[in-house]
Every structure is written in structure tokens, then in C-alpha cells.
Scaffold this motif. Structure first.
Motif, PDB file in Angstrom:
ATOM      1  N   GLU A 239      -4.222   8.816  -6.500  1.00  0.00           N
ATOM      2  CA  GLU A 239      -5.182   7.818  -6.025  1.00  0.00           C
ATOM      3  C   GLU A 239      -4.856   7.382  -4.593  1.00  0.00           C
ATOM      4  OE1 GLU A 239      -5.108   4.658  -8.864  1.00  0.00           O
ATOM      5  OE2 GLU A 239      -5.357   6.019 -10.544  1.00  0.00           O
ATOM      6  N   ALA A 240      -4.152   8.214  -3.855  1.00  0.00           N
ATOM      7  CA  ALA A 240      -3.667   7.833  -2.525  1.00  0.00           C
ATOM      8  C   ALA A 240      -4.760   7.767  -1.467  1.00  0.00           C
ATOM      9  CB  ALA A 240      -2.572   8.797  -2.074  1.00  0.00           C
ATOM     10  N   SER A 241      -5.783   8.580  -1.587  1.00  0.00           N
ATOM     11  CA  SER A 241      -6.792   8.691  -0.532  1.00  0.00           C
ATOM     12  C   SER A 241      -7.409   7.353  -0.116  1.00  0.00           C
ATOM     13  CB  SER A 241      -7.875   9.672  -0.948  1.00  0.00           C
ATOM     14  OG  SER A 241      -8.827   9.792   0.072  1.00  0.00           O
ATOM     15  N   PRO A 242      -7.918   6.533  -1.051  1.00  0.00           N
ATOM     16  CA  PRO A 242      -8.493   5.258  -0.603  1.00  0.00           C
ATOM     17  C   PRO A 242      -7.445   4.310  -0.019  1.00  0.00           C
ATOM     18  CG  PRO A 242      -8.654   5.481  -3.001  1.00  0.00           C
ATOM     19  CD  PRO A 242      -8.124   6.763  -2.468  1.00  0.00           C
ATOM     20  N   ARG A 243      -6.229   4.422  -0.483  1.00  0.00           N
ATOM     21  CA  ARG A 243      -5.166   3.548   0.024  1.00  0.00           C
ATOM     22  C   ARG A 243      -4.742   3.970   1.432  1.00  0.00           C
ATOM     23  NH1 ARG A 243      -3.483   3.784  -5.912  1.00  0.00           N
ATOM     24  NH2 ARG A 243      -4.559   1.936  -6.651  1.00  0.00           N
ATOM     25  N   ILE A 244      -4.709   5.268   1.674  1.00  0.00           N
ATOM     26  CA  ILE A 244      -4.421   5.750   3.023  1.00  0.00           C
ATOM     27  C   ILE A 244      -5.527   5.293   3.965  1.00  0.00           C
ATOM     28  CG2 ILE A 244      -4.247   7.836   4.452  1.00  0.00           C
ATOM     29  CD1 ILE A 244      -2.790   9.146   2.028  1.00  0.00           C
ATOM     30  N   GLN A 245      -6.761   5.332   3.491  1.00  0.00           N
ATOM     31  CA  GLN A 245      -7.885   4.855   4.300  1.00  0.00           C
ATOM     32  C   GLN A 245      -7.711   3.372   4.627  1.00  0.00           C
ATOM     33  OE1 GLN A 245     -10.095   6.839   5.617  1.00  0.00           O
ATOM     34  NE2 GLN A 245     -11.057   5.165   6.694  1.00  0.00           N
ATOM     35  N   ARG A 246      -7.271   2.576   3.654  1.00  0.00           N
ATOM     36  CA  ARG A 246      -7.026   1.149   3.899  1.00  0.00           C
ATOM     37  C   ARG A 246      -5.936   0.960   4.945  1.00  0.00           C
ATOM     38  NH1 ARG A 246      -8.379  -0.286  -1.689  1.00  0.00           N
ATOM     39  NH2 ARG A 246      -9.948  -1.912  -1.589  1.00  0.00           N
ATOM     40  N   LEU A 247      -4.886   1.792   4.863  1.00  0.00           N
ATOM     41  CA  LEU A 247      -3.811   1.710   5.854  1.00  0.00           C
ATOM     42  C   LEU A 247      -4.335   2.017   7.254  1.00  0.00           C
ATOM     43  CD1 LEU A 247      -0.761   3.310   4.029  1.00  0.00           C
ATOM     44  CD2 LEU A 247      -0.880   1.000   4.965  1.00  0.00           C
ATOM     45  N   LYS A 248      -5.204   3.024   7.366  1.00  0.00           N
ATOM     46  CA  LYS A 248      -5.778   3.367   8.669  1.00  0.00           C
ATOM     47  C   LYS A 248      -6.617   2.205   9.195  1.00  0.00           C
ATOM     48  CE  LYS A 248      -5.972   8.351   7.954  1.00  0.00           C
ATOM     49  NZ  LYS A 248      -6.857   9.508   7.718  1.00  0.00           N
ATOM     50  N   ILE A 249      -7.420   1.616   8.340  1.00  0.00           N
ATOM     51  CA  ILE A 249      -8.249   0.476   8.749  1.00  0.00           C
ATOM     52  C   ILE A 249      -7.357  -0.686   9.169  1.00  0.00           C
ATOM     53  CG2 ILE A 249      -9.874  -1.271   7.911  1.00  0.00           C
ATOM     54  CD1 ILE A 249     -11.094   0.997   6.152  1.00  0.00           C
TER      55      ILE A 249
ATOM     56  N   LEU B 216       0.828  -1.211   0.000  1.00  0.00           N
ATOM     57  CA  LEU B 216       0.000   0.000   0.000  1.00  0.00           C
ATOM     58  C   LEU B 216       0.860   1.257   0.000  1.00  0.00           C
ATOM     59  CD1 LEU B 216      -2.839  -1.146   2.408  1.00  0.00           C
ATOM     60  CD2 LEU B 216      -3.071  -0.636  -0.032  1.00  0.00           C
ATOM     61  N   ASN B 217       1.940   1.259   0.777  1.00  0.00           N
ATOM     62  CA  ASN B 217       2.859   2.405   0.773  1.00  0.00           C
ATOM     63  C   ASN B 217       3.495   2.590  -0.601  1.00  0.00           C
ATOM     64  OD1 ASN B 217       2.572   3.450   3.405  1.00  0.00           O
ATOM     65  ND2 ASN B 217       3.845   1.822   4.228  1.00  0.00           N
ATOM     66  N   GLN B 218       3.842   1.482  -1.240  1.00  0.00           N
ATOM     67  CA  GLN B 218       4.412   1.526  -2.591  1.00  0.00           C
ATOM     68  C   GLN B 218       3.389   2.119  -3.568  1.00  0.00           C
ATOM     69  OE1 GLN B 218       5.674  -2.353  -3.912  1.00  0.00           O
ATOM     70  NE2 GLN B 218       6.394  -1.613  -5.878  1.00  0.00           N
ATOM     71  N   LEU B 219       2.136   1.729  -3.418  1.00  0.00           N
ATOM     72  CA  LEU B 219       1.074   2.253  -4.282  1.00  0.00           C
ATOM     73  C   LEU B 219       0.894   3.761  -4.106  1.00  0.00           C
ATOM     74  CD1 LEU B 219      -1.620  -0.534  -4.060  1.00  0.00           C
ATOM     75  CD2 LEU B 219      -0.779   0.508  -6.162  1.00  0.00           C
TER      76      LEU B 219
END
Length: 144
Positions: free
Chosen positions: A123-133, A113-116
Motif C-alpha cells: 500500500e506504499a504508492s498513496p503514501r509515497i504520493q503523500r510524502l511527495k506532496i 508515513l515512512n514507517q507505514l
């Protein structure tokens, strides 16, 4: 399960698997292969390919998706990790991260996810949300 796809192939037999194979070879990445039973016929078809063809990124991706459909996420992770890094699109990396989370491999998922986020900041916002979850899930698991 996905609600939509760019291409839907109905039937996981030899013809459906062949169509899916050739479409992915042409670069189609948003593809769903539907089969009323298990996709074992499609896997058998792909396993009959020569070894050098089975190691092609599009074949590994298709085989991983079939493994996921057959509820074999660990095998899907193994296949996705075989795709060379220079062939891993953001879509493939997202699928790998999601599958790693499904397998409980959160540390590896976090790295992907960090690599993405680095690859496509737009497109970072949904991935940052996944990291928080993922962080909250890990904290919850540690608390138990």
C-alpha cells in the motif's frame, strides 16, 4: 470528511457513544459517529469511564476521532500518540500522519508515513504520493 464507513452510528449521545465504544472494543476500526451538533455528550460519556478503560487503544482512537470531528486536531494527535506502538494499525498510523500534517507537524508526519511504507509496502504508492506532496508543500512554505 469521509464519504463511507464500514459502520455508521447515528447520534453522539450516551447510547451512540456506548455503541461506538463497544464496536471499537470488538475491533471495528472503520467507524463514523454522526451527531448534528458537537460530540460533547459522547466525550462526556467516554470521560466517565475508569482511567484504565480510557487508556485502552480503542477508546483513545474513538476519543481522537471525536476530537477531530470537533475541530481539535492537536488534542487528537495527543490521544493517537498515546496508543501503544504495538496496537497502532496501518489505519491508525495513517490517521495520525494525516492529523499531524493538519497540525503543521510535517517532520513527525514524514516519520509516520515512512514507517507505514515499511510496514505495508503493498500500500506504499498513496503514501509515497503523500510524502511527495508534503515535500512540495514544505518547499513552497520555505519559499514564501
Amino acid at each position: 470528511m469521509k464519504n463511507s464507513a464500514q459502520v455508521v452510528v447515528i447520534g453522539g449521545g450516551i447510547i451512540g457513544a456506548s455503541v461506538a465504544y463497544h464496536l471499537t472494543k470488538l475491533g471495528v476500526t472503520d467507524l463514523v459517529l454522526l451527531e448534528q451538533g458537537q460530540l460533547s455528550k459522547a466525550l462526556t460519556t467516554l470521560e466517565q469511564l475508569p482511567e484504565n478503560e480510557r487508556q485502552q487503544p480503542h477508546v483513545l482512537l474513538l476519543t481522537a476521532r471525536i476530537q477531530l470531528a470537533n475541530e481539535h486536531p492537536h488534542e487528537a494527535v495527543r490521544l493517537l500518540q498515546q496508543i501503544p506502538e504495538d496496537s497502532r494499525t496501518p489505519g491508525i498510523l495513517q490517521l495520525l500522519a494525516d492529523t499531524l500534517i493538519r497540525c503543521g507537524q510535517n517532520t513527525e508526519a514524514r516519520q509516520i508515513l515512512n514507517q507505514l511504507i515499511e510496514i505495508s509496502p503493498a500500500e506504499a504508492s498513496p503514501r509515497i504520493q503523500r510524502l511527495k506532496i508534503l515535500t512540495e508543500l514544505e518547499a513552497w512554505q520555505e519559499a514564501e
